[in-house]
Scaffold this active site. Structure first.
Site, PDB file in Angstrom:
ATOM      1  N   LYS A  37      47.258  29.206   1.638  1.00 36.31           N
ATOM      2  CA  LYS A  37      46.264  29.268   0.547  1.00 36.31           C
ATOM      3  C   LYS A  37      46.375  30.547  -0.266  1.00 36.31           C
ATOM      4  O   LYS A  37      46.070  30.526  -1.457  1.00 36.31           O
ATOM      5  CB  LYS A  37      44.853  29.054   1.079  1.00 36.31           C
ATOM      6  N   ARG A 132      30.307  28.369  10.498  1.00 34.24           N
ATOM      7  CA  ARG A 132      30.849  27.876   9.235  1.00 34.24           C
ATOM      8  C   ARG A 132      31.001  26.376   9.440  1.00 34.24           C
ATOM      9  O   ARG A 132      30.048  25.738   9.863  1.00 34.24           O
ATOM     10  CB  ARG A 132      32.145  28.603   8.859  1.00 34.24           C
TER      11      ARG A 132
HETATM   12  C1  LIG Z   1      42.102  30.383   5.796  1.00 33.94           C
HETATM   13  C2  LIG Z   1      42.017  29.544   6.996  1.00 33.94           C
HETATM   14  C3  LIG Z   1      42.898  29.762   8.065  1.00 33.94           C
HETATM   15  C4  LIG Z   1      43.888  30.888   8.079  1.00 33.94           C
HETATM   16  O1  LIG Z   1      43.209  32.068   8.323  1.00 33.94           O
HETATM   17  P1  LIG Z   1      43.983  33.469   8.476  1.00 33.94           P
HETATM   18  O2  LIG Z   1      42.941  34.418   8.865  1.00 33.94           O
HETATM   19  O3  LIG Z   1      44.576  33.740   7.128  1.00 33.94           O
HETATM   20  O4  LIG Z   1      45.029  33.261   9.509  1.00 33.94           O
HETATM   21  C5  LIG Z   1      42.804  28.910   9.158  1.00 33.94           C
HETATM   22  N1  LIG Z   1      41.912  27.914   9.190  1.00 33.94           N
HETATM   23  C6  LIG Z   1      41.063  27.661   8.186  1.00 33.94           C
HETATM   24  C7  LIG Z   1      40.117  26.531   8.303  1.00 33.94           C
HETATM   25  C8  LIG Z   1      41.085  28.477   7.054  1.00 33.94           C
HETATM   26  O5  LIG Z   1      40.234  28.233   6.056  1.00 33.94           O
END
Ligand SMILES: *Cc1c(COP(=O)(O)O)cnc(C)c1O
Length: 355
Positions: A37, A132
C-alpha cells in the site's frame, strides 16, 4: 541537476530486506504476504517483492491492486481492508482473496463472483484487542458457518491485525487465541483452515522470540520490508537496510536570521501557536519541500541538521554546516507516514534503481 524533491527507491535493498524476512520467517513455517500500500501499486516494487519470495501481495486499496494487474503482475493478491459494498465487482475481478468482517459484504462478494463467473477467497479477520477491524471471537463460528454456505466463496482462513489503532502488541496470549479459534473452526465444521494470518510488521519480535507459533503461517509485511524496522519500538531489524527509500530535497534559501520572531505571535498557517525561544542569530536554510509533499514529523535529517519548522511548501532547517548553499541537496530518511505522503505527492519525483 536531478529533479527535486525526489524519492530514491533502491529496489536491491528492498529485495534484500524482503528476502531476509522471507528466509527467517520461512524457518518458522511462516510465509510472507508483501504489503504494497505504501508503494502505490508500483509494478517494479511488486516484482521485487515476488522475486524475493513473498508468496502473495497484499494491498488495502483495490486501485493499487488494479494498477499492479495493469502492470502485468499475475501473483495472488489479497485486499487487506474489508471491501466496500460499492467495490465488490472490482474486488472479485482483481483480487484473489480479501480480508472480511461483515457477512453482508461476503454475501455481496459471492454474488459478484457469480456474475463474473469466478470464485473469491475470504479471510475472516478477528478482533483480538486492538479495536480496529475484526469479528468478535464469540461471533466467529457463526460467520464461518454462513461463509461456508455461500456458493461462490472459498473460506480460506482467519487473521488478525494488532498494533495499529491502539498499539496492542502481539504476544503469546493473543496469538494462542488465534490458534485456538482455528482449532474450534476445524472441529466444528470439518474444514481445513489453510491460511492463518497473524498480523503485520509488529508481529516480528513475537515470531523471532522462539516460542511456539501455533497455527500461524502467514504475516502481512509492509513497513519492515520497505523501511527495515519493526514497528513496536521502530528499532532497525538485524541485517536489514533502513535506507532503502530516501527523500532528497533542494535548498532554496540560506540566511543568517534571528531565532526569535518579531511582532505579536498568533496562530501559524496550521492553527498552531509556535513555541519561540531566543537563541540569538542562527543560520537558517529553507528547502523546497513542504507538508504537501511529506509529513515533516516523519523526516530524519542528517546529523548536524535540525528541522525547525515547516509550512505547506517550505521546510526550515538550522545547521552550522556551511555546505548548505542554495542548490544543495539534503537527504532524509522517512517513516511510514512521511513515505506514504511523499509517494502520493505529484510534486515528488520517484527514482527507482536499478530499473
Ligand atoms: C497496512 C497493513 C498491514 C501491513 O502493516 P505493516 O505495519 O506495514 O507491516 C497488514 N495488515 C493490514 C490489515 C494492514 O492494513
Amino acid at each position: 541537476m536531478m529533479a527535486a524533491p525526489r524519492l530514491e527507491i533502491d529496489l536491491d535493498k528492498i529485495g534484500h530486506n524482503a528476502r531476509i524476512l522471507v528466509e527467517r520467517l520461512g524457518k518458522c513455517g511462516i510465509a510472507v504476504t508483501g504489503v504494497t500500500k505504501a508503494a502505490l501499486g508500483s509494478p517494479e516494487i511488486a516484482t521485487t517483492l515476488l522475486r524475493a519470495g513473498v508468496k502473495a501481495l497484499g494491498d488495502s486499496r483495490i486501485e493499487n491492486i488494479e494498477a499492479m494487474r495493469r502492470g502485468q503482475i499475475a501473483a495472488p493478491m489479497t485486499l487487506i481492508r474489508s471491501p466496500m459494498l460499492s467495490q465488490a465487482q472490482r474486488v472479485v475481478q482483481y483480487a484473489n482473496l480479501s480480508c472480511n468482517t461483515e457477512i453482508e459484504v461476503i454475501r455481496r462478494l459471492s454474488l459478484a463472483a457469480q456474475q463474473a463467473g469466478c470464485r473469491h477467497g475470504v479471510l475472516l479477520m478477528v478482533e483480538l484487542g486492538d479495536l480496529r477491524e475484526g469479528i468478535m471471537p464469540e461471533d466467529l463460528l457463526n460467520v464461518v458457518e454462513e461463509t461456508l454456505r455461500l456458493p461462490h466463496i472459498d473460506f480460506k482462513g482467519i487473521g488478525t491485525n494488532l498494533a495499529c489503532r491502539s498499539g496492542v502488541a502481539p504476544d503469546a496470549l493473543n496469538m494462542a487465541m488465534l490458534t485456538e479459534l482455528v482449532e474450534q473452526i476445524e472441529t466444528t465444521f470439518d474444514v481445513r483452515v489453510e491460511i492463518v494470518s497473524g498480523g503485520n510488521s509488529a508481529n516480528l519480535q513475537w515470531a523471532f522470540r522462539g516460542e511456539t507459533l501455533g497455527r500461524i503461517n502467514d504475516l502481512r509485511l509492509g513497513e519492515a520490508i520497505l523501511l527495515g524496522c519493526e514497528t513496536l519500538q521502530r528499532q532497525p531489524l538485524d541485517g536489514l537496510y533502513t535506507d532503502a527509500i530516501r527523500l532528497v530535497a533542494e535548498v532554496i534559501e540560506v540566511k543568517r536570521k534571528p531565532s526569535l520572531p518579531s511582532g505579536r505571535i498568533a496562530q501559524n498557517a496550521f492553527g498552531e501557536t509556535a513555541v519561540v525561544t531566543d537563541r540569538g542569530q542562527v543560520t537558517q536554510a529553507i528547502l523546497a519541500l513542504g507538508r504537501i509533499d511529506a509529513d515533516p514529523d516523519g523526516l530524519q535529517p542528517p546529523t548536524g541538521i535540525n528541522i525547525m519548522g515547516s509550512s505547506s511548501d517550505h521546510l526550515i532547517l538550522e545547521s552550522d554546516n556551511t555546505d548548505l548553499a542554495v542548490g544543495a541537496e539534503v537527504v532524509f530518511q522517512l517513516n511510514y507516514s512521511a513515505l506514504v505522503r511523499a509517494i502520493l505527492s505529484p510534486f515528488v519525483t520517484k527514482v527507482m534503481q536499478p530499473m
